[in-house]
Design a protein around this motif. Sequence first.
Motif, PDB file in Angstrom:
ATOM      1  N   SER A 215       0.872  -1.160   0.000  1.00  0.00           N
ATOM      2  CA  SER A 215       0.000   0.000   0.000  1.00  0.00           C
ATOM      3  C   SER A 215       0.907   1.206   0.000  1.00  0.00           C
ATOM      4  N   LEU A 216       1.203   1.678  -1.197  1.00  0.00           N
ATOM      5  CA  LEU A 216       2.169   2.761  -1.320  1.00  0.00           C
ATOM      6  C   LEU A 216       1.870   3.885  -0.351  1.00  0.00           C
ATOM      7  N   PRO A 217       2.834   4.484   0.271  1.00  0.00           N
ATOM      8  CA  PRO A 217       4.266   4.263   0.073  1.00  0.00           C
ATOM      9  C   PRO A 217       4.858   3.149   0.936  1.00  0.00           C
ATOM     10  N   THR A 218       4.037   2.378   1.627  1.00  0.00           N
ATOM     11  CA  THR A 218       4.611   1.376   2.538  1.00  0.00           C
ATOM     12  C   THR A 218       4.129  -0.027   2.173  1.00  0.00           C
ATOM     13  N   LYS A 345      15.682   6.977  -7.793  1.00  0.00           N
ATOM     14  CA  LYS A 345      14.939   6.763  -9.032  1.00  0.00           C
ATOM     15  C   LYS A 345      13.547   6.246  -8.665  1.00  0.00           C
ATOM     16  N   VAL A 346      12.511   6.914  -9.122  1.00  0.00           N
ATOM     17  CA  VAL A 346      11.147   6.479  -8.816  1.00  0.00           C
ATOM     18  C   VAL A 346      10.566   5.830 -10.061  1.00  0.00           C
ATOM     19  N   HIS A 347      10.269   4.522  -9.959  1.00  0.00           N
ATOM     20  CA  HIS A 347       9.793   3.814 -11.150  1.00  0.00           C
ATOM     21  C   HIS A 347       8.288   3.949 -11.366  1.00  0.00           C
ATOM     22  N   PHE A 348       7.560   4.316 -10.319  1.00  0.00           N
ATOM     23  CA  PHE A 348       6.109   4.388 -10.466  1.00  0.00           C
ATOM     24  C   PHE A 348       5.735   5.574 -11.332  1.00  0.00           C
ATOM     25  N   ARG A 349       4.699   5.385 -12.149  1.00  0.00           N
ATOM     26  CA  ARG A 349       4.311   6.457 -13.051  1.00  0.00           C
ATOM     27  C   ARG A 349       3.215   7.341 -12.481  1.00  0.00           C
ATOM     28  N   ASP A 350       2.413   6.765 -11.596  1.00  0.00           N
ATOM     29  CA  ASP A 350       1.300   7.536 -11.043  1.00  0.00           C
ATOM     30  C   ASP A 350       1.831   8.746 -10.263  1.00  0.00           C
ATOM     31  N   PRO A 351       1.399   9.970 -10.617  1.00  0.00           N
ATOM     32  CA  PRO A 351       1.985  11.159  -9.986  1.00  0.00           C
ATOM     33  C   PRO A 351       1.831  11.181  -8.464  1.00  0.00           C
ATOM     34  N   LEU A 352       0.663  10.775  -7.967  1.00  0.00           N
ATOM     35  CA  LEU A 352       0.457  10.817  -6.523  1.00  0.00           C
ATOM     36  C   LEU A 352       1.346   9.799  -5.818  1.00  0.00           C
ATOM     37  N   ALA A 353       1.498   8.611  -6.414  1.00  0.00           N
ATOM     38  CA  ALA A 353       2.378   7.596  -5.820  1.00  0.00           C
ATOM     39  C   ALA A 353       3.813   8.104  -5.780  1.00  0.00           C
ATOM     40  N   ARG A 354       4.258   8.770  -6.833  1.00  0.00           N
ATOM     41  CA  ARG A 354       5.619   9.318  -6.872  1.00  0.00           C
ATOM     42  C   ARG A 354       5.831  10.331  -5.744  1.00  0.00           C
TER      43      ARG A 354
END
Lengths: 392, 392
Positions: A215-218, A345-354
Amino acid sequence: MEPVIELVSTGDEVLTGLIVDTNAGWLSQRLLEQGWQVRRRFTVGDDRSDLVELFEQRSHLADLVIVNGGLGPTSDDISAEAMAAAAGIPLELNEHWLAVMQEKYSNRNRQMPRSNVKQAMLPQGAELIDNPVGTACGFAVRLNRAIFIFTPGVPSELKTMMEQEIIPRLATWFGQRGASEVRRFFLFGLSESGLSDRLDSQDWPAGITLGYRASLPTIEVKLIAEQASPEALAQAERQLLAEVGTHLLARDELDFRRSLGPLLDMQPLTVFEEASGGRLTDTISTITAEFEGHYLSGLPDEARDLGEWLQRSARGPALAIGAEGPQGVPVALLTAEHCQVQTLKVHFRDPLARRKLLAVAALDMLRRHLSRQPVMVDYDILPCSERLTLPC
Amino acid sequence: MEPVIELVSTGDEVLTGLIVDTNAGWLSQRLLEQGWQVRRRFTVGDDRSDLVELFEQRSHLADLVIVNGGLGPTSDDISAEAMAAAAGIPLELNEHWLAVMQEKYSNRNRQMPRSNVKQAMLPQGAELIDNPVGTACGFAVRLNRAIFIFTPGVPSELKTMMEQEIIPRLATWFGQRGASEVRRFFLFGLSESGLSDRLDSQDWPAGITLGYRASLPTIEVKLIAEQASPEALAQAERQLLAEVGTHLLARDELDFRRSLGPLLDMQPLTVFEEASGGRLTDTISTITAEFEGHYLSGLPDEARDLGEWLQRSARGPALAIGAEGPQGVPVALLTAEHCQVQTLKVHFRDPLARRKLLAVAALDMLRRHLSRQPVMVDYDILPCSERLTLPC
């Protein structure tokens, strides 16, 4: 014998997905905490024949059916009517509840609308279940093998009724259960697959089950003890903590105020951020009011530049999240001793997840510093391309 | 004849409420947009006999059953096995999918773990459904009256598979449907009961249904057209907009970038906030990068003080949300002409809801200014205790 417990969620809004059914999950969790496990869940719309058919069918197969929703005053609230039809009994006016509703209205100096009378019409012989916080009373009806309990759809009313009225009755009807216990651990920086590879291959004490939830970010790891001894659970917890080490961000619930608040009651912090939007500031403001947060555009996108900029710009301890550059996003912690910077480096594309990942990565540097751990460590989910320590 | 469509959500994590089942709601909405209405939903755990019993039973009663989850490589992923058992057929290796999986791994320079072979074991005669973004393929099986479609539980994989593979098949199997159309309107500042009182008493064009959903900080109103003419829908939209007037914040989706972005591409804005945490800054940073946002503690809690402070502190257009005072929270907009300040009372107790409401209230002042509407208006849900306009 374990009773067969089922939930029925009613309502077109739930069935069509216009609203997310959080009540069913809450009910399941609350029952599980009491030691009762829900076996099946059904969701049907405001359709009389679908409800009657379902109630009739489940009455032969379940011991307890908790029905949620459809107790309101409007024409599409048909749970009581459908239950009466399934049982082949009439609805009858519950004079007591009518008087309770009338009093609720008169206490607010209002006349009760006629449409509310419907909420006092219960299947003949039903046991009234008080709703201390609304006009939709609950009720219980026995049909064939099952006890049906009807509950209101408004979450706050459901919760109050469960705590004050229904859980005590369940203990009477089905006996006290040996409650299962769940302990939760929130970890930052590990991947679910990496973690399960490391944990699933180990031997765990008898009666202990592991559960994972990304459950991003954890990542949340659960130790679930069913009929396990307190010693077994304590042993499992030691074993887990030995494995996940300093990646533990919080226990029981992901409440940053609880886990970081005591650490942050120190000299005021200053925050600068770009790639994380205002997410770091917003998160820290839930922990402490005494700090300053700044969103700026045009921050450096390279580790050394950000570290030197932060040393020039901040007085006292500070965190900075720079702009997104070709190597990733630099994240810096400035303390009295030095400025530590890592490019992630952040691999996730979803802006809020980043944004969330970057904000928690910065907070994690601060947490590690304040709890005297190494500040820059390997994160499975945020590969680091550069680490620098600049002396002050 | 309308096909009877049912959804089955599988998995202990969903059943016990450890994760909220957002897939089921998404599937229902996506099908509804295509003109198909889901009739019932079932949720069961990772229990083989419960799954077999449910599949067997639904095969006689539904035309289409979409099963979600349980296609992974681990031992608790048993959807394919349960379907095969319900149909009385064996599992067999799908050589094509095995090759696809092996290629996916070799493209990443990795060896496919043996456990993945299980994901190519499908009920005999099943129709493979491609998963372009994962190793869990979907498949379709006919049993008795029903077609069963099996889909992966990972939301992004489910969504890709639905769009690319399943929705086109449904049109083939069940014929093109006259798609119902839903238009969404997001309003700020009105209460749900106030709004429904005003709208429900009106006459609406034939075939149009209204739906409401309070979702802080906004209320969503839906116009649902089933078999209604385009003219009727257009007429209903005009009627709705005439009633809600300038409270309309966004259409179709609550995407501030879409609704406010064009208005914000102007001279850079500065933001100061306290009672809203960093929420206003965080929200604006999703709309535009070119602004500055500051969270500060100790901002004024009174309208005039905040307005004068903002006039002294900002160069150019600015928004400010002050501290919480006895009268509420002052919110100020500074433009070239003047500084407008209103003190708003927030009745909600949940801290996140309070922050969101204050942030959107400030954004709403800016939106109204940029679209040349009155900047300070009555909000049902945020009573105003004071309004000031200070000349510059």
